[in-house]
Write an enzyme that holds these catalytic residues in place. Structure first.
Site, PDB file in Angstrom:
ATOM      1  N   ASP A 128      22.397   1.380  61.130  1.00 50.09           N
ATOM      2  CA  ASP A 128      22.991   2.087  59.734  1.00 50.09           C
ATOM      3  C   ASP A 128      22.037   2.472  58.878  1.00 50.09           C
ATOM      4  OD1 ASP A 128      25.394   1.344  60.965  1.00 50.09           O
ATOM      5  OD2 ASP A 128      25.276  -0.708  59.898  1.00 50.09           O
ATOM      6  N   GLY A 163      34.068  -1.867  59.529  1.00 49.00           N
ATOM      7  CA  GLY A 163      34.563  -1.907  58.049  1.00 49.00           C
ATOM      8  C   GLY A 163      33.844  -3.186  57.440  1.00 49.00           C
ATOM      9  N   GLY A 213      27.954   3.765  64.648  1.00 51.58           N
ATOM     10  CA  GLY A 213      28.788   4.492  63.642  1.00 51.58           C
ATOM     11  C   GLY A 213      27.942   5.354  63.139  1.00 51.58           C
ATOM     12  N   HIS A 214      27.810   6.612  63.374  1.00 53.36           N
ATOM     13  CA  HIS A 214      26.860   7.566  62.816  1.00 53.36           C
ATOM     14  C   HIS A 214      27.743   8.525  61.822  1.00 53.36           C
ATOM     15  CE1 HIS A 214      23.731   6.802  66.371  1.00 53.36           C
ATOM     16  NE2 HIS A 214      24.019   5.692  65.420  1.00 53.36           N
ATOM     17  N   THR A 215      27.343   8.502  60.421  1.00 56.53           N
ATOM     18  CA  THR A 215      28.144   9.072  59.574  1.00 56.53           C
ATOM     19  C   THR A 215      27.464  10.479  59.332  1.00 56.53           C
ATOM     20  OG1 THR A 215      28.518   7.063  58.615  1.00 56.53           O
ATOM     21  CG2 THR A 215      29.306   9.178  57.269  1.00 56.53           C
ATOM     22  N   THR A 249      21.947  -6.383  69.928  1.00 58.69           N
ATOM     23  CA  THR A 249      22.908  -5.672  70.782  1.00 58.69           C
ATOM     24  C   THR A 249      22.274  -5.813  72.309  1.00 58.69           C
ATOM     25  OG1 THR A 249      24.040  -3.719  71.117  1.00 58.69           O
ATOM     26  CG2 THR A 249      21.833  -3.361  70.548  1.00 58.69           C
ATOM     27  N   LYS A 275      20.545   7.384  60.696  1.00 56.64           N
ATOM     28  CA  LYS A 275      20.251   8.059  61.887  1.00 56.64           C
ATOM     29  C   LYS A 275      21.029   9.394  61.889  1.00 56.64           C
ATOM     30  CE  LYS A 275      21.128   4.487  64.365  1.00 56.64           C
ATOM     31  NZ  LYS A 275      21.352   3.403  63.159  1.00 56.64           N
ATOM     32  N   GLN A 302      22.327   1.760  66.973  1.00 55.75           N
ATOM     33  CA  GLN A 302      21.559   0.624  66.380  1.00 55.75           C
ATOM     34  C   GLN A 302      20.260   0.514  65.834  1.00 55.75           C
ATOM     35  OE1 GLN A 302      23.144   0.539  69.862  1.00 55.75           O
ATOM     36  NE2 GLN A 302      24.803   0.484  68.454  1.00 55.75           N
ATOM     37  N   LEU A 355      17.196   6.894  49.018  1.00 55.89           N
ATOM     38  CA  LEU A 355      16.220   6.439  47.907  1.00 55.89           C
ATOM     39  C   LEU A 355      17.127   6.659  46.501  1.00 55.89           C
ATOM     40  CD1 LEU A 355      13.220   5.955  47.160  1.00 55.89           C
ATOM     41  CD2 LEU A 355      13.148   8.376  46.873  1.00 55.89           C
ATOM     42  N   LYS A 361      22.633  11.336  59.918  1.00 51.55           N
ATOM     43  CA  LYS A 361      22.195  12.342  59.048  1.00 51.55           C
ATOM     44  C   LYS A 361      20.912  12.853  59.523  1.00 51.55           C
ATOM     45  CE  LYS A 361      20.507  13.416  54.662  1.00 51.55           C
ATOM     46  NZ  LYS A 361      20.408  13.925  53.242  1.00 51.55           N
TER      47      LYS A 361
HETATM   48  P1  GDP Z   1      23.549   5.427  61.116  1.00 52.36           P
HETATM   49  O1  GDP Z   1      24.305   4.448  61.822  1.00 52.36           O
HETATM   50  O2  GDP Z   1      22.167   5.141  61.077  1.00 52.36           O
HETATM   51  O3  GDP Z   1      23.902   6.759  61.320  1.00 52.36           O
HETATM   52  O4  GDP Z   1      24.031   5.235  59.744  1.00 52.36           O
HETATM   53  P2  GDP Z   1      25.704   4.833  58.845  1.00 52.36           P
HETATM   54  O5  GDP Z   1      26.225   6.273  58.961  1.00 52.36           O
HETATM   55  O6  GDP Z   1      26.397   3.816  59.678  1.00 52.36           O
HETATM   56  O7  GDP Z   1      25.303   4.684  57.412  1.00 52.36           O
HETATM   57  C1  GDP Z   1      24.503   5.179  56.753  1.00 52.36           C
HETATM   58  C2  GDP Z   1      25.585   5.572  55.464  1.00 52.36           C
HETATM   59  O8  GDP Z   1      24.332   5.955  54.580  1.00 52.36           O
HETATM   60  C3  GDP Z   1      26.420   6.655  55.819  1.00 52.36           C
HETATM   61  O9  GDP Z   1      27.589   6.637  54.870  1.00 52.36           O
HETATM   62  C4  GDP Z   1      25.937   8.071  55.273  1.00 52.36           C
HETATM   63  O10 GDP Z   1      26.419   9.136  54.872  1.00 52.36           O
HETATM   64  C5  GDP Z   1      24.892   7.551  54.200  1.00 52.36           C
HETATM   65  N1  GDP Z   1      23.554   8.097  53.821  1.00 52.36           N
HETATM   66  C6  GDP Z   1      22.728   8.549  54.551  1.00 52.36           C
HETATM   67  N2  GDP Z   1      21.602   9.105  53.918  1.00 52.36           N
HETATM   68  C7  GDP Z   1      21.771   8.654  52.693  1.00 52.36           C
HETATM   69  C8  GDP Z   1      21.257   8.916  51.391  1.00 52.36           C
HETATM   70  O11 GDP Z   1      20.066   9.488  51.305  1.00 52.36           O
HETATM   71  N3  GDP Z   1      21.712   8.632  50.227  1.00 52.36           N
HETATM   72  C9  GDP Z   1      22.917   8.013  50.177  1.00 52.36           C
HETATM   73  N4  GDP Z   1      23.604   7.593  49.053  1.00 52.36           N
HETATM   74  N5  GDP Z   1      23.803   8.088  50.994  1.00 52.36           N
HETATM   75  C10 GDP Z   1      23.169   8.291  52.364  1.00 52.36           C
HETATM   76  P1  IMO Z   2      24.657   2.112  64.401  1.00 51.75           P
HETATM   77  O1  IMO Z   2      24.163   2.826  65.709  1.00 51.75           O
HETATM   78  C1  IMO Z   2      24.595  -1.958  62.774  1.00 51.75           C
HETATM   79  C2  IMO Z   2      25.406  -5.004  65.670  1.00 51.75           C
HETATM   80  C3  IMO Z   2      26.949  -5.762  65.524  1.00 51.75           C
HETATM   81  C4  IMO Z   2      26.341  -7.491  66.061  1.00 51.75           C
HETATM   82  C5  IMO Z   2      25.174  -7.027  67.149  1.00 51.75           C
HETATM   83  C6  IMO Z   2      25.929  -6.793  68.565  1.00 51.75           C
HETATM   84  O2  IMO Z   2      25.781   2.641  63.588  1.00 51.75           O
HETATM   85  O3  IMO Z   2      23.355   1.628  63.454  1.00 51.75           O
HETATM   86  P2  IMO Z   2      27.478  -5.245  69.806  1.00 51.75           P
HETATM   87  O4  IMO Z   2      28.851  -4.736  69.641  1.00 51.75           O
HETATM   88  O5  IMO Z   2      26.524  -3.927  69.968  1.00 51.75           O
HETATM   89  O6  IMO Z   2      27.327  -6.261  71.141  1.00 51.75           O
HETATM   90  O7  IMO Z   2      26.954  -6.094  68.518  1.00 51.75           O
HETATM   91  O8  IMO Z   2      24.649  -5.408  66.792  1.00 51.75           O
HETATM   92  N1  IMO Z   2      25.505  -3.613  65.683  1.00 51.75           N
HETATM   93  C7  IMO Z   2      25.061  -2.755  64.832  1.00 51.75           C
HETATM   94  N2  IMO Z   2      24.932  -2.975  63.740  1.00 51.75           N
HETATM   95  N3  IMO Z   2      24.717  -0.734  63.050  1.00 51.75           N
HETATM   96  C8  IMO Z   2      25.009  -0.503  64.473  1.00 51.75           C
HETATM   97  O9  IMO Z   2      25.141   0.763  65.079  1.00 51.75           O
HETATM   98  C9  IMO Z   2      25.420  -1.607  65.559  1.00 51.75           C
HETATM   99  N4  IMO Z   2      25.704  -1.952  66.735  1.00 51.75           N
HETATM  100  C10 IMO Z   2      26.030  -2.978  66.824  1.00 51.75           C
HETATM  101  O10 IMO Z   2      27.254  -5.971  64.127  1.00 51.75           O
HETATM  102  O11 IMO Z   2      25.638  -8.041  65.050  1.00 51.75           O
HETATM  103 MG    MG Z   3      26.176   3.267  61.648  1.00 55.80          MG
END
Ligand code: GDP
Ligand code: IMO
Ligand code: MG
Length: 423
Positions: free
Chosen positions: A13, A301, A40-42, A238, A16, A223, A331, A18
């Site tokens: 999270d 969630g 979950g990539h936003t 994972t 990645k 991850q 940042l 973005k």
């Molecule tokens: P990922 O799994 O690595 O793709 O990251 P996620 O999508 O799970 O979580 C990153 C969250 O931070 C998302 O809600 C993005 O929209 C948000 N995000 C990414 N870069 C920035 C940033 O520079 N500033 C802020 N405020 N939010 C960001």
């Molecule tokens: P992104 O790509 C954050 C965590 C789970 C749990 C562990 C094992 O969005 O960064 P799994 O279902 O993979 O067997 O769960 O890994 N986990 C993540 N934590 N971001 C993720 O993906 C994750 N994918 C799995 O919360 O601790």
């Molecule tokens: Mg994520």
């Protein structure tokens, strides 16, 4: 030749999605190499927000061929749902390619994921319950079912019969569950074959040809480094290799074809699920990072655990991934703090650690040694050039860069595409 890996440098999270989306503008092919719909990539584009799980982030550009590599575990039910959601929102996922060698997530994998977690009780991992671990378990036990098996009914039924017999025994006798019905699973999965067929190809060859032709190719990790099955905080990880070494294996190309490894790191750090986390904050500062950072899981969630940036962990990530550069995200969230702390070492039971402790158990007792840096206390989310950042924000970035030993080439100051500074 240009092939870059984009991976999570922390516990996932990091943003990645973005960063992959940004680089996808100039990419021809974007490949996922491990994980599955646990990711979950936003991606935020104007007032639109996309949450991608299994389909690579490059899908939002019509010029990109999104590829799901052999190292990914594919839940076909999820694939079609994600495809339908994207289509409804005006995105065309018809170009998505899926490796013939990728393993399938089966209904018993999802079921086992849930009951194993329940069985583990206080030792639970906190998985996403998407069947990821059990699917990889079957892959390595050599009883997995691959995407290509959907196109050979005889083989599919043989494999399903063998696998399900044992799974049902385990479900019934160990976990006190009802058995799953073979005909129901067979009907569902064989029913996917026709719709899946146009997506399935030899993705190793596709990517090899693309890199050889000089196309821009991105490898998108799911991850993060500290969730890696080999290099993460095992067993709270994972079941795949998000680290850079997982990319060539999960794609089917050689490591010599990769010329850049970008580690995406948040300006602080977060973790979902259980496991050690030395810089975790259990106080109001931690709550503030969660609230201002919007740190709630995209997939489940769940409220993410948050803490100050951990340089021991980041330097570890530079090492095990061979990072060439870092993209620093979120940042802007630190604009709300008067002082910012960074962990530079740990102490535990009288010992000082500047590297991750060899013995996993030590990590639970580690007390971080913090360096305090001054905050900047001004909104930076509208800044468009690095030089326009407040001096203390620049000092923070340069401090991380100095201690990580690799350049920070991208700084993200907001979720949108434009909130990005290039250096
Ligand atoms: P990922 O799994 O690595 O793709 O990251 P996620 O999508 O799970 O979580 C990153 C969250 O931070 C998302 O809600 C993005 O929209 C948000 N995000 C990414 N870069 C920035 C940033 O520079 N500033 C802020 N405020 N939010 C960001
Ligand atoms: P992104 O790509 C954050 C965590 C789970 C749990 C562990 C094992 O969005 O960064 P799994 O279902 O993979 O067997 O769960 O890994 N986990 C993540 N934590 N971001 C993720 O993906 C994750 N994918 C799995 O919360 O601790
Ligand atoms: Mg994520």
């Amino acid at each position: 030749m240009s092939a870059a890996v984009i991976l999570g440098a922390q516990w996932g999270d990091e943003g990645k999605g973005k960063i992959t989306d940004l680089l996808s503008e100039k990419a021809d092919v974007v490949v996922r190499y491990q994980g599955g719909n646990n990711a979950g990539h936003t991606i935020v584009i104007g007032d639109q927000k996309f949450a991608l799980s299994l389909i690579p982030s490059g899908v939002l550009y019509p010029t990109v061929t999104p590829v799901i590599g052999n190292g990914v575990v594919v839940d076909p039910r999820w694939f079609f749902e994600e495809k339908a959601t994207l289509t409804k929102r005006g995105v065309d996922p018809s170009k998505v390619k899926i490796s013939n060698n990728a393993h399938l997530i089966m209904p018993y994998h999802r079921k086992l994921d849930a009951v194993i977690e329940r069985y583990l009780g206080s030792a639970m991992i906190g998985t996403t319950k998407r069947g990821i671990g059990p699917a990889y378990t079957d892959k390595f036990a050599r009883v997995g079912i691959r995407v290509q098996d959907l196109f050979d009914e005889k083989i599919f039924m043989e494999k399903l019969t063998t696998s399900l017999k044992l799974k049902n025994k385990i479900l019934m006798k160990v976990y006190n569950q009802l058995p799953l019905d073979i005909d129901e699973i067979a009907d569902e999965y064989l029913g996917y074959a026709d719709d899946l067929a146009p997506h399935v190809t030899d993705t190793s060859l596709l990517v090899y040809d693309a890199v050889r032709a000089g196309d821009n190719v991105l490898f998108e990790g799911g991850q993060g480094t500290l969730l890696d099955i080999d290099h993460g905080t095992y067993p709270f990880v994972t079941s795949s290799n998000p680290t850079a070494g997982g990319a060539p294996v999960g794609i089917g190309i050689g490591p010599t074809m990769i010329d850049r490894v970008i580690g995406v790191a948040k300006a602080y750090i977060s973790r979902v699920g259980t496991g050690p986390f030395p810089t975790e904050l259990h106080d109001e500062i931690g709550d503030k990072l969660i609230d201002i950072g919007g740190e709630y899981g995209v997939v489940t969630g769940r409220r993410r655990r948050c803490g100050w940036l951990d340089m021991v962990a980041l330097r570890y990530s530079v090492r095990v991934n061979g990072l060439t550069d870092i993209a620093l995200t979120k940042l802007d969230i630190l604009s709300h703090f008067d002082t910012i702390k960074v962990a530079t070492a740990y102490t535990a039971e009288g010992d000082r650690y500047t590297e991750f402790p060899r013995q996993q158990g030590v990590l639970y007792h580690c007390v971080p040694e913090y360096e305090e840096l001054p905050g900047w206390n001004v909104d930076i989310s509208g800044v468009t050039s690095y030089d326009d950042l407040p001096p203390n924000a620049r000092s923070y970035i340069e401090y991380i860069e100095d201690h990580a030993g690799v350049p920070i080439t991208t700084v993200s100051v907001g979720p949108g595409r434009r909130a990005t500074l290039h250096r």
